[in-house]
Design a protein around this motif. Sequence first.
Motif, PDB file in Angstrom:
ATOM      1  N   GLY A 155      -4.505  80.971 -45.332  1.00  0.00           N
ATOM      2  CA  GLY A 155      -4.812  80.104 -46.451  1.00  0.00           C
ATOM      3  C   GLY A 155      -3.798  78.984 -46.572  1.00  0.00           C
ATOM      4  O   GLY A 155      -2.745  78.996 -45.913  1.00  0.00           O
ATOM      5  N   PRO A 156      -4.091  77.989 -47.413  1.00  0.00           N
ATOM      6  CA  PRO A 156      -3.200  76.819 -47.520  1.00  0.00           C
ATOM      7  C   PRO A 156      -1.759  77.179 -47.857  1.00  0.00           C
ATOM      8  O   PRO A 156      -0.827  76.638 -47.237  1.00  0.00           O
ATOM      9  N   ALA A 157      -1.550  78.069 -48.790  1.00  0.00           N
ATOM     10  CA  ALA A 157      -0.184  78.400 -49.198  1.00  0.00           C
ATOM     11  C   ALA A 157       0.559  79.113 -48.074  1.00  0.00           C
ATOM     12  O   ALA A 157       1.717  78.800 -47.762  1.00  0.00           O
ATOM     13  N   ASP A 158      -0.107  80.112 -47.446  1.00  0.00           N
ATOM     14  CA  ASP A 158       0.539  80.841 -46.357  1.00  0.00           C
ATOM     15  C   ASP A 158       0.800  79.938 -45.154  1.00  0.00           C
ATOM     16  O   ASP A 158       1.829  80.055 -44.476  1.00  0.00           O
ATOM     17  N   ALA A 159      -0.126  79.035 -44.875  1.00  0.00           N
ATOM     18  CA  ALA A 159       0.074  78.105 -43.761  1.00  0.00           C
ATOM     19  C   ALA A 159       1.264  77.194 -44.019  1.00  0.00           C
ATOM     20  O   ALA A 159       2.092  76.946 -43.129  1.00  0.00           O
ATOM     21  N   ALA A 160       1.387  76.706 -45.235  1.00  0.00           N
ATOM     22  CA  ALA A 160       2.515  75.844 -45.573  1.00  0.00           C
ATOM     23  C   ALA A 160       3.832  76.611 -45.492  1.00  0.00           C
ATOM     24  O   ALA A 160       4.849  76.074 -45.020  1.00  0.00           O
ATOM     25  N   ASP A 161       3.825  77.864 -45.948  1.00  0.00           N
ATOM     26  CA  ASP A 161       5.038  78.687 -45.846  1.00  0.00           C
ATOM     27  C   ASP A 161       5.453  78.855 -44.386  1.00  0.00           C
ATOM     28  O   ASP A 161       6.640  78.754 -44.044  1.00  0.00           O
ATOM     29  N   LEU A 162       4.475  79.163 -43.521  1.00  0.00           N
ATOM     30  CA  LEU A 162       4.786  79.335 -42.097  1.00  0.00           C
ATOM     31  C   LEU A 162       5.360  78.052 -41.525  1.00  0.00           C
ATOM     32  O   LEU A 162       6.347  78.068 -40.776  1.00  0.00           O
ATOM     33  N   PHE A 163       4.754  76.925 -41.842  1.00  0.00           N
ATOM     34  CA  PHE A 163       5.235  75.651 -41.324  1.00  0.00           C
ATOM     35  C   PHE A 163       6.665  75.372 -41.788  1.00  0.00           C
ATOM     36  O   PHE A 163       7.515  74.941 -40.997  1.00  0.00           O
ATOM     37  N   THR A 164       6.944  75.648 -43.033  1.00  0.00           N
ATOM     38  CA  THR A 164       8.279  75.403 -43.568  1.00  0.00           C
ATOM     39  C   THR A 164       9.315  76.287 -42.893  1.00  0.00           C
ATOM     40  O   THR A 164      10.402  75.827 -42.522  1.00  0.00           O
TER      41      THR A 164
END
Length: 782
Positions: free
Chosen positions: A257-266
């Motif tokens: 999901g968007p939040a988990d994807a952003a966390d992984l990217f960060t």
Amino acid sequence: MSHDDLAGSLRKIKAESGRSLRAVEQAIHVSNSSLSRYLAGQATPSWNVVVAFCRFTGHDPRPLRPLWEAAERERRAPGRPFAADRPAAASRVPRNDLPRDVAGFTARRAEVETVSRLARAGQAVAIDGMGGVGKTALAVKVAHLLTPEFPDCQLYVDLHGFTPGRDPVEPTEALLGLLRALGVPGGRIPDDLAGRSAQWRSELARQRAIVILDNAADADHVRALLPGAGRNTVLITSRVRMVGLDGVQPLSLAPLGPADAADLFTVALGPGTAADPETVAELMRRYGGLPLSIRVAAARLRHRPAWSVADLLESPPPSDEAGLGKVIDASLARLGGDQRQMFLLLGLYPGTLIGPFAAAALAGRPVTEARALLDDLVDANLLEEPAAQRYRFHDLIRQRAAEAARREESAEGRDTALDRLTDFYLHTVTCGVRALDVVPEHVLPVRHVPAEVPDISTPEQAMSWYRDEEATLVRVVEQTVRRGRDDLTAQFALLIGDLLGRYGRWELWRWIADIGVQAAERLGNLSIQAALEYSRGLAAYFTGRLDSAAADFAAAADIAARSGAVGMRIIAIRGVAAVAEDRGEFTRALDLLAEARQLPLADRYPTEVAIAAVLTAHHSLLALGRVAEAADVARDVLATAQDPTPRITSLRVLGRARLSDGDLPGAVTYFQEAEAACRDNQDASFAAICQGDVAEALSRLGRHAEALDRHEAALAWATDFGDVYREIYLREAFARSCLAAGDPDRAVDQFRQALALAEPRGYRHVAGLARDGLARALAPVG
């Protein structure tokens, strides 16, 4: 309950039955010494031994099951008193084949907990999802977390179900690798799928193991690889759902999901890098929540300080829906023309790992330039470098490169690149074979001679290079078949067999010889066909398939006669004679060789004459008591032959002659010289049999400890590499040395194993020796 409880019950059963220990030994084929240890509580028998013991003594084994299980738990517990009781494989460092755990693993907490819970319960789990969604990362993460709970081994196998340009690994081949990983000797692994699957289940049942079967094509691909009973678990990954697998729990992975994807990217981007949350969110939508795409993008930004998240957003829209193409397109847009062309051409490469020399040939560039381009692609995270100067694509990136190559390179350009690559491998293999003092026949010069090749001027360098490149060479040969290049297929088959035989790759040798024979038939080249029929026969011979070997040798002799290849005909007749010897037909073998020596042979074939005269004739002459005659032949060959193989065999013959004459120190000297020559020639296969010769002479000298150590080392090589032919002879000789050393129990075991291998395969001569030795070992003392 303990070892003592089980041992006491076994002693009581034996006493009530009135059976002697020797009677039990003969009935269930367990040595007297082992039975004594079981009855004394000094070791725990396997459950199969307990069942056999009870059946022979007329008792029901089922009441003993709780006692046996308690003894097993005690045996496996830390600080157990009977450490020596565990199988030999368990005393080694536990096998761990798991890939490196993914750093910065985020999200998927629920999936990790679910898979971990199922795995702890011994439940197989099939993880499915689209490419790049993180199936392998999840399986590897769980396997690492659960390693302490599955301490015996952690195995990983890539089944290549969806690897572009490569056929899936056959279940039979996968099982061979898995059984070898568990320490099962190659000679004990069945040939058929059902047999290997049954043995895999049996071996795994005794292990606390976790196994990852990665990248499966479908349910049928892994069905035979699933475990049966025992404290183990299997994690399967695939791009398709395993609907047809009963008893396997499915788990489908969706994109992040968007939040988990952003966390992984960060997390993947690392500390100290500022990123606007809205820009990151937009980028994550572009990548479709695929972890692989996200990690590649973060790595690009991490290693390119001048780039920003906005740079990726400004790239042209991706053309694929999987998400990875978006990252690849953005990376390709930043590449120069030379780097882009290298990327495209690597998409044609048939193997998995590539080095700078092969890449240079593929691209038609100098090696230094190719190395620099490969390093550029590593920096762009379009290539991985798992070892120094060894490069590989991720499967999905490989697919993208292959598609781009078909789209952007002309058919003529692709064919020319593949021709250069094939010629590089053919030329380099030829150089390696020559470094091993083998003069290849029927090998034609390549059209594209590579400007640079690896330094493989010594036997050690040649074998090291070949072992590293074996998997790629197989793929190159397969590619020549797909391209209809029978001339190249036959050339590779002629060269590779000798290399494979030096370290026991018999099945692969036979496969390559077989496709080479087919290619030669289509070419109508009888000389090459005869040579490859003989090569195929050798591979069958060393795996104990005498009937197949005899048929191949006879076919080679017939084809050689029709083509006028007299030297090859002599060699093939020598093969037929070798089979006759193993069957105890020594007079027939000598008649065949006498017939061969009458054939008119040109002066350019001295090696064939030497081989025909020595490699087979000496066995028959020695067996028939014609020792002096055998020694004369050997001395003549030593005086004329230059090639290592006939010289080594001549040294063995002279050692045998000294052994027959009672000159034991002289025999040791000859055998050791032969062994040293084998090692100098990088021929581990021949070295094992020479080491057995030395051991036999040392045993006759009364140096029993040295002799048994050498026997064990030689036998270990033969069993590890599935050399059934040599294993049979080495076991029989080992048994005689055990008997001479005063260890009849061990001798009985070795004689029986030699007999079990020799009889069904038609090795009548050595089977007779083993039967005679077994009778001596079992005879009452005095």
